[in-house]
Design an enzyme around this catalytic site. Sequence first.
Site, PDB file in Angstrom:
ATOM      1  N   GLU A 111       5.390 -40.222  18.376  1.00 11.05           N
ATOM      2  CA  GLU A 111       5.217 -39.260  17.266  1.00 11.05           C
ATOM      3  C   GLU A 111       6.585 -38.793  16.741  1.00 11.05           C
ATOM      4  O   GLU A 111       6.749 -37.655  16.305  1.00 11.05           O
ATOM      5  CB  GLU A 111       4.381 -38.032  17.689  1.00 11.05           C
ATOM      6  CG  GLU A 111       3.027 -38.347  18.275  1.00 11.05           C
ATOM      7  CD  GLU A 111       1.944 -38.678  17.251  1.00 11.05           C
ATOM      8  OE1 GLU A 111       2.178 -38.477  16.044  1.00 11.05           O
ATOM      9  OE2 GLU A 111       0.886 -39.179  17.662  1.00 11.05           O
TER      10      GLU A 111
HETATM   11  C1  LIG Z   1       3.519 -45.878  24.904  1.00 16.31           C
HETATM   12  C2  LIG Z   1       3.887 -45.907  23.460  1.00 16.31           C
HETATM   13  C3  LIG Z   1       2.893 -45.815  22.498  1.00 16.31           C
HETATM   14  C4  LIG Z   1       3.234 -45.886  21.144  1.00 16.31           C
HETATM   15  N1  LIG Z   1       2.234 -45.869  20.204  1.00 16.31           N
HETATM   16  C5  LIG Z   1       2.547 -46.168  18.912  1.00 16.31           C
HETATM   17  C6  LIG Z   1       1.517 -46.398  17.951  1.00 16.31           C
HETATM   18  O1  LIG Z   1       0.324 -46.269  18.243  1.00 16.31           O
HETATM   19  N2  LIG Z   1       1.871 -46.757  16.697  1.00 16.31           N
HETATM   20  C7  LIG Z   1       3.177 -46.902  16.323  1.00 16.31           C
HETATM   21  O2  LIG Z   1       3.426 -47.239  15.171  1.00 16.31           O
HETATM   22  N3  LIG Z   1       4.187 -46.692  17.209  1.00 16.31           N
HETATM   23  C8  LIG Z   1       3.899 -46.337  18.494  1.00 16.31           C
HETATM   24  N4  LIG Z   1       4.912 -46.152  19.416  1.00 16.31           N
HETATM   25  C9  LIG Z   1       6.280 -46.311  18.996  1.00 16.31           C
HETATM   26  C10 LIG Z   1       7.062 -45.023  19.008  1.00 16.31           C
HETATM   27  O3  LIG Z   1       6.656 -44.202  17.946  1.00 16.31           O
HETATM   28  C11 LIG Z   1       8.557 -45.397  18.966  1.00 16.31           C
HETATM   29  O4  LIG Z   1       8.873 -45.911  20.245  1.00 16.31           O
HETATM   30  C12 LIG Z   1       9.438 -44.234  18.619  1.00 16.31           C
HETATM   31  O5  LIG Z   1       9.244 -43.845  17.288  1.00 16.31           O
HETATM   32  C13 LIG Z   1      10.917 -44.559  18.826  1.00 16.31           C
HETATM   33  O6  LIG Z   1      11.259 -45.778  18.252  1.00 16.31           O
HETATM   34  P1  LIG Z   1      12.036 -46.874  19.142  1.00 16.31           P
HETATM   35  O7  LIG Z   1      11.288 -47.048  20.397  1.00 16.31           O
HETATM   36  O8  LIG Z   1      12.297 -48.053  18.298  1.00 16.31           O
HETATM   37  O9  LIG Z   1      13.408 -46.158  19.501  1.00 16.31           O
HETATM   38  P2  LIG Z   1      14.719 -46.120  18.617  1.00 16.31           P
HETATM   39  O10 LIG Z   1      14.378 -45.708  17.231  1.00 16.31           O
HETATM   40  O11 LIG Z   1      15.477 -47.370  18.815  1.00 16.31           O
HETATM   41  O12 LIG Z   1      15.480 -44.924  19.307  1.00 16.31           O
HETATM   42  C14 LIG Z   1      16.226 -45.056  20.525  1.00 16.31           C
HETATM   43  C15 LIG Z   1      17.004 -43.763  20.749  1.00 16.31           C
HETATM   44  O13 LIG Z   1      17.902 -43.539  19.651  1.00 16.31           O
HETATM   45  C16 LIG Z   1      17.632 -42.290  19.036  1.00 16.31           C
HETATM   46  N5  LIG Z   1      17.815 -42.413  17.595  1.00 16.31           N
HETATM   47  C17 LIG Z   1      17.256 -43.304  16.755  1.00 16.31           C
HETATM   48  N6  LIG Z   1      17.636 -43.072  15.494  1.00 16.31           N
HETATM   49  C18 LIG Z   1      18.446 -42.001  15.525  1.00 16.31           C
HETATM   50  C19 LIG Z   1      19.149 -41.264  14.543  1.00 16.31           C
HETATM   51  N7  LIG Z   1      19.081 -41.522  13.246  1.00 16.31           N
HETATM   52  N8  LIG Z   1      19.913 -40.229  14.950  1.00 16.31           N
HETATM   53  C20 LIG Z   1      19.970 -39.892  16.250  1.00 16.31           C
HETATM   54  N9  LIG Z   1      19.326 -40.548  17.228  1.00 16.31           N
HETATM   55  C21 LIG Z   1      18.571 -41.591  16.870  1.00 16.31           C
HETATM   56  C22 LIG Z   1      16.202 -41.965  19.410  1.00 16.31           C
HETATM   57  O14 LIG Z   1      15.948 -40.565  19.371  1.00 16.31           O
HETATM   58  C23 LIG Z   1      16.107 -42.536  20.805  1.00 16.31           C
HETATM   59  O15 LIG Z   1      16.619 -41.625  21.735  1.00 16.31           O
HETATM   60  C24 LIG Z   1       4.588 -46.017  20.762  1.00 16.31           C
HETATM   61  C25 LIG Z   1       5.580 -46.090  21.747  1.00 16.31           C
HETATM   62  C26 LIG Z   1       5.244 -46.050  23.083  1.00 16.31           C
HETATM   63  C27 LIG Z   1       6.339 -46.182  24.103  1.00 16.31           C
END
Ligand SMILES: Cc1cc2nc3c(=O)[nH]c(=O)nc-3n(C[C@H](O)[C@H](O)[C@H](O)COP(=O)(O)OP(=O)(O)OC[C@H]3O[C@@H](n4cnc5c(N)ncnc54)[C@H](O)[C@@H]3O)c2cc1C
Length: 602
Positions: free
Chosen positions: A410
């Site tokens: 979220e």
């Molecule tokens: C169990 C699970 C269920 C999920 N369910 C869904 C779902 O139903 N539908 C869906 O669409 N997605 C889903 N997700 C995805 C989830 O919303 C994303 O994992 C989340 O938004 C973070 O994206 P990412 O994993 O690519 O991390 P990244 O975006 O790569 O982030 C990695 C780290 O970098 C930080 N970061 C990234 N960008 C910035 C910035 N601009 N400034 C500062 N820090 C930053 C983040 O805060 C984090 O600490 C799910 C994930 C999990 C693990």
Amino acid sequence: METKDKELLRGGQFLVKETKCEDVFTPEDFSEEQKMMKEAVMEFNEREIIAHKARFEAKDYALTEEVMRKAGELGFLGVAVPEAYGGLDMGFVSTLLVCDYISSGTGSFSTAFGAHTGIGTMPITLYGTEEQKQKYVPKLATGEWFGAYCLTEPGAGSDANSGKTTATLSEDGKSYKINGQKMWISNAGFCRLMIVFARIENDKNITGFIVEYDKDNPNGITLGEEEHKLGIRASSTRQVFFNDTVVPVENMLAGRGEGFKIAMNALNVGRIKLAGACLDSQRRILTTAVQYANERKQFNTPIADFGAIKYKLAEMAASAYAGESATYRAAKNIEDRIALRVAAGNSHQEAELKGVEEYAIECSILKVAVSEDVQNCADEGIQIFGGMGFSEETPMEAAWRDARIARIYEGTNEINRMLSVGMLVKKAMKGHVDLLGPAQAVQEELMGIPSFDTPDYSELFAEEKEMVAKLKKVFLMVAGAAVQKFGPDLEEHQQLLIAASDILIEIYMAESAILRTEKNAKRFGEEAQAVQIAMAKLYLYNAVSIVEKNGKESIISFAEGDEQRMLLMGLKRFVKYTNYPDIVDLRIAIAEKVKAENKYCF
Ligand SMILES: Cc1cc2nc3c(=O)[nH]c(=O)nc-3n(C[C@H](O)[C@H](O)[C@H](O)COP(=O)(O)OP(=O)(O)OC[C@H]3O[C@@H](n4cnc5c(N)ncnc54)[C@H](O)[C@@H]3O)c2cc1C
């Protein structure tokens, strides 16, 4: 009681306007209908979820689906859905209440429930055409079909608008072909409908589509294997691949390029619901912890009698109490804003959309605060259990693992922290929340000579409310000076934004706990609320420390010389109590109550 427009604070206005305790909704204000709903949901949670906890931990995905279906049969999936589309239309507070009490058995179910009722259904109820709503929402509201939300991709997580999935219009103009890869999709394994975001040509923004998924006729959709995760083990999480998946044009949600807006607004609802979903987990963790602490003896003493354990019990209780206070306060604001818009002639759909959007700042605040509180609570829960806390045989380790995801999905807590401040600054620029006037007033106050009068603090919370007002001044002082210094470049200074958001979060949470308690003390008496008063005071005291730390670090980082000295002096003045509360005594009073009741009892 009917709420009038001018009485209802706009989103973010809590920072610059005083809220009277009579104007906040509290869990003690639940209607008879809501209390009955709460009982029914708690009973369902015990019978269908908690009784089968081990199966969820053993990755029984089929069980998650089965329990979701039972929740649908009882109407729990359609609480927020208008009656016209097969739901119960019970209002936003009831929606939160169901989400709260159904979510504490296991994060596996709460994730499935949240993904389906929130981001899986809301994009259609909020943005769908009449035909789309008639066709799909009744199926989703009753659990005949389950929904999933496909936004994240391998290369597009926090940067959600950067997805590479494409939607190409067919030559006859009747359908789109979707191609691409989504990952981390909750409910993928058993959903029948997906909200899919894809880019048309070189559009700046993605577009939302409703995509049916029938396993017997997969239409180019394939699923990856179940992900093996730290927690929420029986929540289905898979990759989803689209290979020339044909979607009729009438399944586009809202307009072309509107997908990012849909995605973000669906997430606003998702965020406050996620906060709600963490509340009963926190209560349950505390209850389990105190029951153990009362039983477990070391040095011939129940460990609950040790000051070190009392400290933990008290802090856990105070944070759960503040979380409840703030979540239901915001939920009622949203409900009232929706009602006002409906009364003003908006359609239910538009009213709901704008009502939730209005409080997007509060939704982000709650998501961050409550997800971190439940994690800390579970962590201390493990500590209270000692070695047994580390064992799969006790519920603490699963609670801790399940809590961990709430800080990631979220929108990560980093993104939500920055969003909360960013949205507030934007609202100020649009003139929706006047930050400038109050910020200037704080600057003038800093130049003036402080009053040395001894204020009258005889009324309950007189000093605490003054402290909250001063914390608001810290935010205005620090954020105001930072905006002056960096202008639009402020967004490049993430550490400052995060510090400012921590201040904002603490203000909202502490104020909510105080207002709830003040309201209840007026109607139930101060004596009856003695422990709640202690929790509100304890929460505020901790909040003041957090505000001081973040304020100081920020000021030192961007101000120099005389300006730095003036701001630091202001900070010192604004975080100073006249009468410091005896925090140790407060913790003891809270812990003694929790110990005596052998549960979270507020
Ligand atoms: C169990 C699970 C269920 C999920 N369910 C869904 C779902 O139903 N539908 C869906 O669409 N997605 C889903 N997700 C995805 C989830 O919303 C994303 O994992 C989340 O938004 C973070 O994206 P990412 O994993 O690519 O991390 P990244 O975006 O790569 O982030 C990695 C780290 O970098 C930080 N970061 C990234 N960008 C910035 C910035 N601009 N400034 C500062 N820090 C930053 C983040 O805060 C984090 O600490 C799910 C994930 C999990 C693990």
